[in-house]
Design a protein around this motif. Structure first.
Motif, PDB file in Angstrom:
ATOM      1  N   ILE A  71       0.844  -1.200   0.000  1.00 37.38           N
ATOM      2  CA  ILE A  71       0.000   0.000   0.000  1.00 37.38           C
ATOM      3  C   ILE A  71       0.877   1.248   0.000  1.00 37.38           C
ATOM      4  O   ILE A  71       0.643   2.194  -0.762  1.00 37.38           O
ATOM      5  N   SER A  72       1.903   1.260   0.857  1.00 40.07           N
ATOM      6  CA  SER A  72       2.803   2.422   0.939  1.00 40.07           C
ATOM      7  C   SER A  72       3.514   2.669  -0.381  1.00 40.07           C
ATOM      8  O   SER A  72       3.601   3.809  -0.859  1.00 40.07           O
ATOM      9  N   GLN A  73       4.024   1.603  -0.981  1.00 47.84           N
ATOM     10  CA  GLN A  73       4.775   1.749  -2.225  1.00 47.84           C
ATOM     11  C   GLN A  73       3.866   2.187  -3.368  1.00 47.84           C
ATOM     12  O   GLN A  73       4.245   3.053  -4.169  1.00 47.84           O
ATOM     13  N   ALA A  74       2.683   1.595  -3.451  1.00 50.20           N
ATOM     14  CA  ALA A  74       1.749   1.960  -4.526  1.00 50.20           C
ATOM     15  C   ALA A  74       1.247   3.385  -4.356  1.00 50.20           C
ATOM     16  O   ALA A  74       1.088   4.123  -5.335  1.00 50.20           O
ATOM     17  N   SER A  75       0.995   3.786  -3.113  1.00 52.56           N
ATOM     18  CA  SER A  75       0.542   5.153  -2.843  1.00 52.56           C
ATOM     19  C   SER A  75       1.610   6.165  -3.235  1.00 52.56           C
ATOM     20  O   SER A  75       1.320   7.191  -3.863  1.00 52.56           O
ATOM     21  N   ALA A  76       2.857   5.875  -2.868  1.00 51.47           N
ATOM     22  CA  ALA A  76       3.967   6.775  -3.205  1.00 51.47           C
ATOM     23  C   ALA A  76       4.137   6.871  -4.715  1.00 51.47           C
ATOM     24  O   ALA A  76       4.246   7.968  -5.285  1.00 51.47           O
ATOM     25  N   GLN A  77       4.140   5.726  -5.381  1.00 47.26           N
ATOM     26  CA  GLN A  77       4.359   5.714  -6.829  1.00 47.26           C
ATOM     27  C   GLN A  77       3.214   6.397  -7.571  1.00 47.26           C
ATOM     28  O   GLN A  77       3.430   7.139  -8.533  1.00 47.26           O
ATOM     29  N   GLY A  78       1.986   6.143  -7.125  1.00 47.16           N
ATOM     30  CA  GLY A  78       0.835   6.771  -7.760  1.00 47.16           C
ATOM     31  C   GLY A  78       0.850   8.285  -7.616  1.00 47.16           C
ATOM     32  O   GLY A  78       0.491   9.016  -8.543  1.00 47.16           O
ATOM     33  N   THR A  79       1.267   8.764  -6.447  1.00 46.92           N
ATOM     34  CA  THR A  79       1.355  10.212  -6.218  1.00 46.92           C
ATOM     35  C   THR A  79       2.411  10.842  -7.119  1.00 46.92           C
ATOM     36  O   THR A  79       2.191  11.913  -7.699  1.00 46.92           O
ATOM     37  N   LEU A  80       3.549  10.175  -7.259  1.00 44.83           N
ATOM     38  CA  LEU A  80       4.610  10.682  -8.125  1.00 44.83           C
ATOM     39  C   LEU A  80       4.148  10.717  -9.578  1.00 44.83           C
ATOM     40  O   LEU A  80       4.334  11.720 -10.277  1.00 44.83           O
ATOM     41  N   PHE A  81       3.545   9.636 -10.011  1.00 42.19           N
ATOM     42  CA  PHE A  81       3.096   9.555 -11.402  1.00 42.19           C
ATOM     43  C   PHE A  81       2.043  10.626 -11.697  1.00 42.19           C
ATOM     44  O   PHE A  81       2.077  11.269 -12.755  1.00 42.19           O
ATOM     45  N   ALA A  82       1.122  10.841 -10.775  1.00 47.77           N
ATOM     46  CA  ALA A  82       0.092  11.864 -10.968  1.00 47.77           C
ATOM     47  C   ALA A  82       0.712  13.255 -11.085  1.00 47.77           C
ATOM     48  O   ALA A  82       0.284  14.075 -11.912  1.00 47.77           O
ATOM     49  N   GLY A  83       1.719  13.531 -10.262  1.00 47.12           N
ATOM     50  CA  GLY A  83       2.386  14.834 -10.335  1.00 47.12           C
ATOM     51  C   GLY A  83       3.101  15.046 -11.651  1.00 47.12           C
ATOM     52  O   GLY A  83       3.050  16.133 -12.241  1.00 47.12           O
ATOM     53  N   LEU A  84       3.772  14.006 -12.146  1.00 44.63           N
ATOM     54  CA  LEU A  84       4.468  14.104 -13.427  1.00 44.63           C
ATOM     55  C   LEU A  84       3.478  14.231 -14.581  1.00 44.63           C
ATOM     56  O   LEU A  84       3.748  14.925 -15.570  1.00 44.63           O
ATOM     57  N   GLU A  85       2.338  13.575 -14.462  1.00 46.94           N
ATOM     58  CA  GLU A  85       1.299  13.708 -15.483  1.00 46.94           C
ATOM     59  C   GLU A  85       0.756  15.138 -15.516  1.00 46.94           C
ATOM     60  O   GLU A  85       0.464  15.677 -16.587  1.00 46.94           O
ATOM     61  N   THR A  86       0.615  15.744 -14.351  1.00 52.37           N
ATOM     62  CA  THR A  86       0.161  17.137 -14.279  1.00 52.37           C
ATOM     63  C   THR A  86       1.154  18.058 -14.972  1.00 52.37           C
ATOM     64  O   THR A  86       0.764  18.960 -15.730  1.00 52.37           O
ATOM     65  N   LEU A  87       2.430  17.832 -14.737  1.00 56.25           N
ATOM     66  CA  LEU A  87       3.464  18.645 -15.369  1.00 56.25           C
ATOM     67  C   LEU A  87       3.476  18.428 -16.876  1.00 56.25           C
ATOM     68  O   LEU A  87       3.628  19.377 -17.654  1.00 56.25           O
ATOM     69  N   LYS A  88       3.292  17.190 -17.299  1.00 56.51           N
ATOM     70  CA  LYS A  88       3.245  16.891 -18.731  1.00 56.51           C
ATOM     71  C   LYS A  88       2.060  17.589 -19.387  1.00 56.51           C
ATOM     72  O   LYS A  88       2.179  18.134 -20.490  1.00 56.51           O
ATOM     73  N   SER A  89       0.920  17.585 -18.715  1.00 57.93           N
ATOM     74  CA  SER A  89      -0.267  18.250 -19.261  1.00 57.93           C
ATOM     75  C   SER A  89      -0.039  19.745 -19.416  1.00 57.93           C
ATOM     76  O   SER A  89      -0.517  20.361 -20.379  1.00 57.93           O
ATOM     77  N   VAL A 145       5.139  25.069 -12.914  1.00 58.17           N
ATOM     78  CA  VAL A 145       6.028  24.318 -12.035  1.00 58.17           C
ATOM     79  C   VAL A 145       5.857  24.772 -10.586  1.00 58.17           C
ATOM     80  O   VAL A 145       5.746  23.950  -9.665  1.00 58.17           O
ATOM     81  N   GLN A 146       5.799  26.074 -10.382  1.00 56.49           N
ATOM     82  CA  GLN A 146       5.660  26.584  -9.024  1.00 56.49           C
ATOM     83  C   GLN A 146       4.258  26.332  -8.474  1.00 56.49           C
ATOM     84  O   GLN A 146       4.095  26.109  -7.262  1.00 56.49           O
ATOM     85  N   ASP A 147       3.255  26.337  -9.364  1.00 55.84           N
ATOM     86  CA  ASP A 147       1.898  25.983  -8.929  1.00 55.84           C
ATOM     87  C   ASP A 147       1.848  24.530  -8.468  1.00 55.84           C
ATOM     88  O   ASP A 147       1.156  24.203  -7.497  1.00 55.84           O
TER      89      ASP A 147
END
Length: 482
Positions: A71-89, A145-147
């Motif tokens: 759960i900890s690892q999936a939560s961490a990875q999912g949060t990172l991926f979501a943030g990078l997807e936001t930056l990509k968008s 990026v700052q947002d």
């Protein structure tokens, strides 16, 4: 067997059947509850035969601990991926249509066109517009990026508040387990609640647990900091109201120990706090430094020089103190991308790009005013494809062209996002498997419960038959003595 002992046996069977049926009914009612562990009525022998001596709760400590890690690892990875997807968008999605590198390529093409037709004022105006679009792209991307850093900071604050609340609830659940265990009562409901809280806590921060006497549980973070022992340890954080390139976010402290940020696309972090810190303090600042280096490179490429003095030309920016000279090569100017702009003189006279003179007559290169003069434009075009010195702290090549540097910046982000995506799929799959394994051990199977109900029905029928037989014998005995 005497009639009285037969009646006692029947009563015992009725009592056992009632308790077992209640347990089975509770199991069936919670069949879809992922936070519920199956209950089992355990039988023992007595003077009147078997009787329910205890209620056991299905559990597997090894699988539970592995599930919390997953759960900890999936939560961490999912949060990172979501943030990078936001930056990509923010950069235009899959094709990065609004990335600075895209506008930089368009600007370079316009520069080449102007160099081939230096007398065309329409092309000159188009070049200045493309330069403006490029500067705006760097401004907007820097803001995005700052947002993202600000949103991560807000989510950190929210997660810290939630974690403190969960720890307070855990104290109550743990005390309930201790009380039930000490008194010999059924602690199953309190244990379910405690395990549920552990899973929720593990989404926020990586944890490990140790169970002591009387079922008392101590919680440690994955790096060994005490999170709960008898009472919750305080988790503290001070939110930041706004972020810029020079802003440093506050740390998260657990019992006075700072929480470490994750690292890499396949993040080493456990729990969402670690990757929120990674996004806010590692990834976003590094990408910001890459943007700043692109902006500084543009100022350097299009500078004007007279003797030993160099000043910004086509591109300038708004620092706190106006610079006397162009920033030194290979050294990041924090935040320059956020305020980069086209020299206002270029908007009123686009031909200054061809002739020079943004900083006065001493900087004019086309001294004859020839409409066919292209030396300066050719120099700019060649410089855009030539090597510049960049700050190696950006994580990119320290000596390359500005075109390649901007492209590499997109590549760096895409490589990180791709790695995060693959790792996210893997960790979600692992979580699914551990949850399935744990559910197989502790969850409710409707087939098993319904089968058990049928067995209990037969037991009830047998005891009812026994009572009926005893009743008939008692009636015959009474009839015989009349």
């Amino acid at each position: 067997m005497s009639l009285s002992s037969a009646i006692n046996t029947a009563n015992s069977i009725f009592s056992n059947t009632a308790q077992q049926t209640a347990i089975v009914s509770k199991n069936i009612a919670n069949a879809s509850n992922s936070d519920y562990s199956r209950r089992l009525a355990m039988l023992g022998t007595s003077g009147n035969g078997a009787q329910v001596v205890s209620i056991q709760r299905a559990q597997n400590d090894a699988l539970l601990k592995q599930n919390m890690v997953s759960i900890s690892q999936a939560s961490a990875q999912g949060t990172l991926f979501a943030g990078l997807e936001t930056l990509k968008s923010a950069l235009g999605g899959n094709d990065y249509e609004t990335a600075p590198s895209t506008y930089l390529a368009s600007f370079r093409d316009s520069l080449q066109t102007f160099a081939s037709t230096p007398g065309n004022t329409t092309v000159a105006a188009t070049l200045v517009q493309d330069a403006t679009d490029l500067a705006n792209s760097l401004n907007k991307t820097s803001t995005s990026v700052q947002d993202m850093r600000l949103e991560a900071d807000k989510e950190i604050a929210s997660s810290v508040d939630k974690l403190n609340g969960l720890l307070a609830d855990f104290e109550k659940a743990n005390n309930g387990v201790l009380s039930a265990t000490a008194s010999g009562a059924d602690a199953s409901d309190a244990l379910d609640q405690r395990d549920k809280l552990l899973r929720q806590i593990s989404e926020i921060v990586g944890i490990s647990t140790v169970t002591r006497s009387n079922n008392d549980t101590v919680i440690y973070t994955s790096d060994g900091t005490v999170l709960f022992e008898n009472t919750p340890r305080k988790v503290t954080f001070q939110a930041t109201s706004g972020f810029g390139a020079t802003t440093t976010g506050q740390k998260v402290y657990i019992d006075g120990v700072p929480v470490a940020a994750g690292a890499g696309g396949n993040t080493s972090g456990e729990g969402k706090l670690s990757t929120l810190l990674q996004l806010r303090d590692e990834i976003a600042p590094k990408y910001q430094s890459q943007l700043d280096e692109v902006a500084r490179g543009l100022v350097e490429l299009f500078k004007e020089q007279s003797g030993a003095t160099t000043l910004p030309g086509l591109f300038t920016w708004t620092p706190a103190v106006p610079p006397a000279t162009v920033p030194p090569a290979g050294t990041t100017v924090p935040g320059i991308a956020a305020t980069l702009k086209v020299n206002p003189l270029a908007l009123s006279n686009p031909l200054l790009v061809r002739d020079g003179g943004f900083n006065g007559a001493a900087y004019v290169q086309n001294t004859t005013g020839s409409s066919g003069y292209s030396d300066l434009l050719d120099k700019f075009t060649a410089a855009m494809d030539g090597n510049l010195a960049f700050d190696t702290a950006t994580g990119l090549d320290g000596s390359t062209s500005i075109m390649d540097f901007a492209t590499s910046s997109v590549g760096w982000l895409e490589d990180l996002r791709s790695s995060a995506s693959t790792a996210n799929d893997n960790k979600v799959a692992l979580l699914s498997r551990t949850q399935e394994a744990l559910n197989n051990e502790t969850g409710v199977s409707m087939d098993e419960e319904l089968s058990l109900l049928l067995d209990l029905e037969q037991s009830y029928k047998a005891s009812a038959k026994l009572v009926s037989t005893v009743d008939a014998m008692m009636a015959a005995l009474l009839e015989a003595v009349r």
